[in-house]
Design an enzyme around this catalytic site. Sequence first.
Site, mmCIF file in Angstrom:
data_model
loop_
_atom_site.group_PDB
_atom_site.id
_atom_site.type_symbol
_atom_site.label_atom_id
_atom_site.label_comp_id
_atom_site.label_asym_id
_atom_site.label_seq_id
_atom_site.Cartn_x
_atom_site.Cartn_y
_atom_site.Cartn_z
ATOM 1 N N THR A 294 35.012 40.889 28.593
ATOM 2 C CA THR A 294 35.905 40.731 29.747
ATOM 3 C C THR A 294 36.796 41.973 29.787
ATOM 4 O O THR A 294 36.969 42.658 28.773
ATOM 5 C CB THR A 294 36.812 39.508 29.586
ATOM 6 N N GLU B 125 32.624 35.077 31.876
ATOM 7 C CA GLU B 125 32.389 33.884 31.053
ATOM 8 C C GLU B 125 31.409 32.905 31.693
ATOM 9 O O GLU B 125 30.994 31.944 31.067
ATOM 10 C CB GLU B 125 33.715 33.152 30.816
ATOM 11 N N LYS C 58 55.845 32.619 42.224
ATOM 12 C CA LYS C 58 56.586 31.358 42.064
ATOM 13 C C LYS C 58 57.959 31.518 42.703
ATOM 14 O O LYS C 58 58.876 32.081 42.118
ATOM 15 C CB LYS C 58 56.689 30.996 40.595
ATOM 16 N N TRP D 111 54.774 27.445 44.912
ATOM 17 C CA TRP D 111 53.809 28.505 44.652
ATOM 18 C C TRP D 111 53.377 29.148 45.968
ATOM 19 O O TRP D 111 53.069 28.449 46.933
ATOM 20 C CB TRP D 111 52.552 27.935 43.990
HETATM 21 P P1 ADP Z 1 38.007 40.331 34.808
HETATM 22 O O1 ADP Z 1 38.335 40.649 36.236
HETATM 23 O O2 ADP Z 1 39.125 39.693 34.046
HETATM 24 O O3 ADP Z 1 37.236 41.372 34.122
HETATM 25 P P2 ADP Z 1 35.764 38.980 35.661
HETATM 26 O O4 ADP Z 1 35.178 40.227 36.129
HETATM 27 O O5 ADP Z 1 34.961 38.068 34.866
HETATM 28 O O6 ADP Z 1 36.986 39.205 34.814
HETATM 29 O O7 ADP Z 1 36.430 38.319 36.905
HETATM 30 C C1 ADP Z 1 36.641 36.961 37.018
HETATM 31 C C2 ADP Z 1 37.767 36.667 37.935
HETATM 32 O O8 ADP Z 1 37.655 37.365 39.166
HETATM 33 C C3 ADP Z 1 37.842 35.222 38.321
HETATM 34 O O9 ADP Z 1 38.476 34.466 37.335
HETATM 35 C C4 ADP Z 1 38.635 35.280 39.614
HETATM 36 O O10 ADP Z 1 40.026 35.340 39.369
HETATM 37 C C5 ADP Z 1 38.205 36.580 40.213
HETATM 38 N N1 ADP Z 1 37.188 36.359 41.220
HETATM 39 C C6 ADP Z 1 35.854 36.469 41.099
HETATM 40 N N2 ADP Z 1 35.241 36.202 42.271
HETATM 41 C C7 ADP Z 1 36.206 35.896 43.155
HETATM 42 C C8 ADP Z 1 36.218 35.514 44.540
HETATM 43 N N3 ADP Z 1 35.110 35.437 45.248
HETATM 44 N N4 ADP Z 1 37.418 35.260 45.097
HETATM 45 C C9 ADP Z 1 38.555 35.357 44.399
HETATM 46 N N5 ADP Z 1 38.609 35.710 43.113
HETATM 47 C C10 ADP Z 1 37.450 35.987 42.489
#
Ligand code: ADP
Length: 546
Positions: free
Chosen positions: A185, A330, A438, A443
Amino acid sequence: MLGQMIKKPLLISGLIEHAVRFHGDTDVISVETTGGIERTHWEKIGINARRLASTLGKLGVEPGDRCGTIAWNNRRHLEIYFGVSGGGMVCHTLNPRLAPETLVYVINHAKDKILFVDRTFLPLVANLAPKLETVRRVVVLGPRDAEVGAMLEGLMFYDELLEAGDEAFKWPELDEMTASSLCYTSGTTGHPKGVVYSHRSTVLHSLVGCGPDAINIAARDTVMPVVPMFHVNAWGVPYIAAMQGARLVLPGPQLDGPSLAQLIDTEQVTLALGVPTIWMGLLAALRDGSATAASMKRTIVGGSALPPSMIAAFQDEFGIELIHAWGMTETSPLGTLNQLKSKHVGMDSAQLVELRKGQGRPPYGVELRIVGEDNMPLANDGLTQGRLQIRGHWIVDTYFGMDAPALTPDGWFDTGDIASLDAEGYLVIKDRAKDVIKSGGEWIASVELENIAIAHPGIANAAVIAAQHEKWDERPVVVAVKSPGSELDAAGLLAWFDGKVPAWQKPDAAFFVDALPVSGTGKVLKKELREIYGAVLTGNPASCEA
Ligand code: ADP
């Protein structure tokens, strides 16, 4: 009594062998790192994957060892996906845009034995090399090249490895639970964490992901994953393309709008996948008129929220359907996709726009729920907001190197997203828990405010963040990038929110920047924006111009 059917493990080697046997002459097109387009086909990809797998043992790599890749979306990277995993090793895709010290952490944490590196990233690797504790070999993706060879001692060349490989190599019959690939991640908080996918989870994800209500990939498609192969395995597309025998276009390093638009036209791409920022670039290129993208019927957009105004622009101006999807490292990553049901056909357009702006519903194989602070499930009424949790066949159980599972006591993975779900599982992501604003105990979700800002014709991109406030704790502030030629000012942008959200949700201030800071995966770095703009409503906004 047990069923009496053949028991055959679900293995990644089975995907590539299927493509070789039944779709051997189907094109795989790759934009090369050194320029130019290379054309090959699934049979050759399979042969090269076998050759590669046969040489890994000779390089001192043992089953289960991690082999890192730092590479663009291209042909050799695809062969490594199949060769490394199929051979029983773990393909660890590394994001070259991570900070150098984070890359060092990740490579050492994963204990990578080999690094496969595109020429572009060789200077980076040469810099990191003294700090890498476990890497024994660095293999450059290309033929022998004296100039490249001088950049780092002991370099090996991918094409030479393949020449020495055995194309009749027999794939090992692995246990389907064997680790196949590893992806970290991006670690916006704390160290990155590794997610270890298995052959079984990857094949199940592919079986479901290719379906018509998921990514919808057929043998007749020409698929272009713009999402990097170092970002959750390009959302599983390389595996699905092999499973379905689809034509595959790997766009290499040039991901700007004009380059992609041209590639779509010359290769007649029918389906592309990527994050919203990529499609913003493509939209601008199509509007310039240098390409038509007439072959492209749909794109899957995910990774961050897709502004509804983009859905309309692509559909109305270019006849391209944007399908919104949600997932994370994940979750392999497919969690939900916004595909319609028969009862939605014929809905009026306002209702349809509303439905399509959400992230869609889960396919078979994953379950979703939202919970409150007490971890108790909340109503699925499309209104109630809570923490989104997920479980299923391709969802993480335990992070790499950790002892305890990453799950709630009752077995769900908490995504860190705030969302609503309706009775049929249609998901709307409101925000990331850490980005929610917040304000006075209420929210405010940043995603909705961003969508409104981006829908303004004078705005190209926008982020809404929480700024500290003496009375309300936090208030929304919008940081925006203007469209070329736009003369919008802060007051004009703030007035744009009037009547679109309740007055108390309107941002308190607006700032304009040339570009928003983005992460290695193209997501806006709100933490950085909070560092710059977090005090504008309390302290002295010296560096910001309202
Ligand atoms: P990171 O950005 O922490 O590297 P990931 O690439 O796994 O992790 O991204 C996952 C996160 O991206 C999700 O938990 C969510 O917050 C956001 N995300 C993914 N797809 C969407 C979407 N279509 N709309 C809004 N948020 C999204």
